[in-house]
Design a protein around this motif. Structure first.
Motif, short mmCIF file in Angstrom:
data_model
loop_
_atom_site.label_atom_id
_atom_site.label_comp_id
_atom_site.label_asym_id
_atom_site.label_seq_id
_atom_site.Cartn_x
_atom_site.Cartn_y
_atom_site.Cartn_z
N MET A 83 44.54 39.48 33.27
CA MET A 83 44.47 40.93 33.14
C MET A 83 43.16 41.42 33.75
O MET A 83 42.11 40.81 33.57
CB MET A 83 44.58 41.32 31.67
N VAL A 84 43.22 42.52 34.41
CA VAL A 84 42.05 43.13 35.04
C VAL A 84 41.19 43.76 33.96
O VAL A 84 41.68 44.44 33.08
CB VAL A 84 42.48 44.23 36.04
N LYS A 85 39.89 43.53 34.05
CA LYS A 85 38.92 44.17 33.16
C LYS A 85 38.07 45.11 34.00
O LYS A 85 37.47 44.67 34.98
CB LYS A 85 38.03 43.14 32.47
N ILE A 86 38.02 46.37 33.62
CA ILE A 86 37.27 47.36 34.37
C ILE A 86 35.95 47.65 33.65
O ILE A 86 35.94 47.95 32.46
CB ILE A 86 38.07 48.67 34.54
N ASP A 87 34.87 47.54 34.39
CA ASP A 87 33.55 47.89 33.87
C ASP A 87 33.26 49.32 34.32
O ASP A 87 32.86 49.55 35.47
CB ASP A 87 32.50 46.93 34.41
N HIS A 88 33.49 50.26 33.43
CA HIS A 88 33.33 51.67 33.77
C HIS A 88 31.86 52.05 33.94
O HIS A 88 31.56 53.08 34.53
CB HIS A 88 33.98 52.57 32.72
N GLN A 89 30.95 51.23 33.44
CA GLN A 89 29.52 51.52 33.53
C GLN A 89 28.87 50.83 34.74
O GLN A 89 27.73 51.12 35.08
CB GLN A 89 28.80 51.06 32.26
N GLY A 90 29.60 49.92 35.38
CA GLY A 90 29.05 49.15 36.49
C GLY A 90 28.91 49.97 37.75
O GLY A 90 29.40 51.09 37.86
N GLU A 91 28.24 49.36 38.73
CA GLU A 91 28.02 50.04 40.01
C GLU A 91 29.24 49.94 40.93
O GLU A 91 29.39 50.75 41.83
CB GLU A 91 26.80 49.43 40.70
N THR A 92 30.08 48.93 40.71
CA THR A 92 31.25 48.74 41.57
C THR A 92 32.34 49.73 41.17
O THR A 92 32.71 49.80 39.99
CB THR A 92 31.79 47.30 41.44
N PRO A 93 32.86 50.49 42.13
CA PRO A 93 33.91 51.47 41.81
C PRO A 93 35.14 50.78 41.22
O PRO A 93 35.46 49.64 41.59
CB PRO A 93 34.25 52.10 43.16
N PRO A 94 35.85 51.46 40.33
CA PRO A 94 37.03 50.85 39.69
C PRO A 94 38.08 50.35 40.68
O PRO A 94 38.65 49.29 40.48
CB PRO A 94 37.57 51.98 38.81
N TYR A 95 38.35 51.11 41.76
CA TYR A 95 39.37 50.65 42.71
C TYR A 95 38.96 49.31 43.31
O TYR A 95 39.80 48.44 43.56
CB TYR A 95 39.63 51.68 43.83
N GLU A 96 37.65 49.13 43.56
CA GLU A 96 37.16 47.89 44.15
C GLU A 96 37.27 46.75 43.15
O GLU A 96 37.56 45.62 43.52
CB GLU A 96 35.71 48.07 44.62
N GLN A 97 37.06 47.03 41.87
CA GLN A 97 37.22 46.00 40.85
C GLN A 97 38.67 45.53 40.78
O GLN A 97 38.93 44.33 40.67
CB GLN A 97 36.78 46.54 39.48
N VAL A 98 39.60 46.47 40.89
CA VAL A 98 41.03 46.11 40.90
C VAL A 98 41.35 45.30 42.15
O VAL A 98 41.99 44.25 42.08
CB VAL A 98 41.92 47.38 40.82
N ARG A 99 40.88 45.77 43.30
CA ARG A 99 41.15 45.08 44.56
C ARG A 99 40.61 43.66 44.53
O ARG A 99 41.31 42.72 44.87
CB ARG A 99 40.54 45.85 45.73
N VAL A 100 39.37 43.50 44.10
CA VAL A 100 38.75 42.18 44.06
C VAL A 100 39.48 41.26 43.09
O VAL A 100 39.72 40.08 43.40
CB VAL A 100 37.24 42.30 43.69
N HIS A 101 39.87 41.78 41.94
CA HIS A 101 40.61 40.96 40.97
C HIS A 101 41.88 40.38 41.60
O HIS A 101 42.11 39.18 41.53
CB HIS A 101 40.97 41.79 39.74
N TYR A 102 42.67 41.25 42.21
CA TYR A 102 43.93 40.77 42.80
C TYR A 102 43.69 39.91 44.03
O TYR A 102 44.40 38.93 44.25
CB TYR A 102 44.88 41.93 43.08
N ALA A 103 42.70 40.26 44.84
CA ALA A 103 42.40 39.44 46.03
C ALA A 103 42.03 38.02 45.60
O ALA A 103 42.49 37.04 46.21
CB ALA A 103 41.28 40.08 46.84
N HIS A 104 41.20 37.88 44.56
CA HIS A 104 40.83 36.55 44.07
C HIS A 104 42.03 35.82 43.49
O HIS A 104 42.22 34.62 43.74
CB HIS A 104 39.72 36.65 43.03
N ALA A 105 42.84 36.53 42.71
CA ALA A 105 44.01 35.90 42.11
C ALA A 105 44.98 35.40 43.17
O ALA A 105 45.58 34.33 43.03
CB ALA A 105 44.72 36.88 41.16
N ILE A 106 45.10 36.14 44.26
CA ILE A 106 45.99 35.73 45.35
C ILE A 106 45.38 34.56 46.12
O ILE A 106 46.05 33.57 46.39
CB ILE A 106 46.30 36.93 46.28
#
Length: 117
Positions: free
Chosen positions: A1-24
């Motif tokens: 499951m994707v975990k979003i850090d809303h306080q982090g510097e990385t935008p949420p869309y990028e966190q989602v993209r990176v999560h799925y890119a790594h999983a793939i």
């Protein structure tokens, strides 16, 4: 499951993209695996639909997923061919670096700089 850090510097869309890119790329999601719908994932993560749609669009542009209309978004077989293209480009870069007399350290510094850009 994707975990979003809303306080982090990385935008949420990028966190989602990176999560799925790594999983793939790690083959946690095999070719043909179906991703959650944009709306469902946005709701689960507390994100705007457009945020998740942007992440999916960037994954599709990278050739990692493909959208099949009403059938949804699935992991593409292109991911493996893209990985092979990158390996071939890396081998070509290594050969060129050696031919030009660059040290391994210098060549890696150039790659790191390019990845940061």
């Amino acid at each position: 499951m994707v975990k979003i850090d809303h306080q982090g510097e990385t935008p949420p869309y990028e966190q989602v993209r990176v999560h799925y890119a790594h999983a793939i790329s790690n083959r946690e999601l095999p070719v043909g695996a179906k991703l959650p719908t944009v709306r469902a994932l946005a709701k689960d993560l507390g994100l705007a639909v457009n945020t998740v749609a942007r992440a999916y669009r960037e994954l599709e542009e990278a050739g990692l997923v493909e959208t099949r209309g009403r059938a949804g978004t699935v992991v593409s077989a292109n991911g493996d061919s893209n990985r092979e293209r990158v390996r071939a480009a890396a081998a070509q870069y290594a050969a060129m670096s050696a031919e030009l007399g660059l040290s391994s350290q210098e060549a890696m510094e150039i790659v790191r700089a390019a990845l940061r850009a």
